[in-house]
Design a protein around this motif. Structure first.
Motif, short mmCIF file in Angstrom:
data_model
loop_
_atom_site.label_atom_id
_atom_site.label_comp_id
_atom_site.label_asym_id
_atom_site.label_seq_id
_atom_site.Cartn_x
_atom_site.Cartn_y
_atom_site.Cartn_z
N LYS A 1 4.43 0.29 -7.10
CA LYS A 1 3.54 -0.62 -6.39
C LYS A 1 3.63 -2.03 -6.99
O LYS A 1 3.51 -2.20 -8.20
N GLU B 1 1.28 4.70 -2.55
CA GLU B 1 0.84 6.01 -2.05
C GLU B 1 1.86 7.13 -2.26
O GLU B 1 1.51 8.29 -2.13
N THR B 2 3.10 6.77 -2.51
CA THR B 2 4.13 7.79 -2.61
C THR B 2 5.16 7.40 -3.67
O THR B 2 5.39 6.22 -3.91
N GLN C 1 0.82 -1.21 0.00
CA GLN C 1 0.00 0.00 0.00
C GLN C 1 0.86 1.26 0.00
O GLN C 1 0.61 2.19 -0.77
N ILE C 2 1.88 1.30 0.84
CA ILE C 2 2.76 2.47 0.92
C ILE C 2 3.43 2.73 -0.43
O ILE C 2 3.53 3.87 -0.88
N ASN D 1 12.41 15.41 -2.04
CA ASN D 1 11.73 15.21 -0.76
C ASN D 1 12.37 16.11 0.31
O ASN D 1 13.04 15.63 1.23
N ASN E 1 8.19 8.53 -3.17
CA ASN E 1 9.42 8.78 -2.42
C ASN E 1 10.23 7.51 -2.14
O ASN E 1 11.34 7.61 -1.65
N LEU F 1 2.10 4.68 6.31
CA LEU F 1 0.89 4.85 5.53
C LEU F 1 0.53 6.33 5.44
O LEU F 1 0.60 7.06 6.45
N GLN F 2 0.11 6.78 4.28
CA GLN F 2 -0.17 8.19 4.05
C GLN F 2 -1.22 8.74 5.02
O GLN F 2 -1.12 9.88 5.47
N GLU F 3 -2.18 7.93 5.38
CA GLU F 3 -3.23 8.34 6.32
C GLU F 3 -2.65 8.77 7.67
O GLU F 3 -3.26 9.54 8.40
N TYR F 4 -1.45 8.31 7.98
CA TYR F 4 -0.82 8.60 9.27
C TYR F 4 0.35 9.57 9.17
O TYR F 4 1.11 9.73 10.12
N TRP F 5 0.52 10.21 8.03
CA TRP F 5 1.53 11.26 7.93
C TRP F 5 1.10 12.42 8.82
O TRP F 5 -0.08 12.69 8.99
#
Length: 180
Positions: A46, A38-39, A34-35, A141, A41, A105-109
């Motif tokens: 994926k 999402e990025t 998933q990560i 970044n 970086n 995970l992007q949700e937790y940035w």
């Protein structure tokens, strides 16, 4: 020596950073995939270099035995939301250093999870006599580079046009190191 569990409360979110255990393997396989999606970086597109549950089980087992490696996870409400890893080298000429990598995970940035994974990893390195920590980061970044600099990392080089992205553009990679 591995680290003890560390608890954090940031912006109303509680999380724990702890060493990875065998039962984390399936979740790690899923969130790494998933990560990666999402990025840009990270090093992988994926699905590239996919590690399945059994692969993570072997990695965790090897890291728990190897005193030069540290595999940490960040957990919110029993869900792994990030991880980091320090990987050492058994060759004598490289025995003083590890390479660091992290993913959240992007949700937790924005909850300092990556920062605290780095902080705990560096504390472990210092306690275990590991004098150098290296990492790579995309030159674009800037936020990550600024964080690494706050923790004493210095730019050791730039690999020009090091990565090619799906759209055909190239990006440079910054090689950073922290030496104590």
């Amino acid at each position: 020596m591995k680290i003890d569990n560390q608890e954090f409360h940031i912006k109303g979110t509680f999380y724990t950073i702890r060493p990875a255990v065998q039962s984390d393997a399936q979740s790690l396989s899923e969130i790494r995939l998933q990560i990666d999606g999402e990025t840009q970086n990270l090093d992988r597109e994926k699905g590239e270099a996919f590690i399945d549950e059994q692969g993570f089980e072997k990695l965790i087992e090897a890291d728990n035995i190897n005193d030069k490696n540290l595999f940490l996870v960040a957990v919110v409400d029993d869900k792994i939301v990030g991880f980091s890893r320090c990987e050492g080298n058994r060759l004598k000429r490289f025995s003083h250093k590890v390479e660091f990598g992290v993913g959240v995970l992007q949700e937790y940035w924005g909850y300092s999870i990556g920062k605290n994974l780095l902080k705990e990893s560096l504390a472990w390195c210092d306690m275990n006599g590991l004098r150098k920590v290296t990492l790579t980061v995309l030159e674009s970044n800037k936020k990550a580079i600024a964080l690494y600099e706050k923790f004493g990392f210095k730019t050791e080089g730039i690999l020009g046009n090091d990565k090619v992205f799906a759209d055909g553009t190239f990006r440079s990679t910054v090689v950073m190191g922290r030496f104590k």
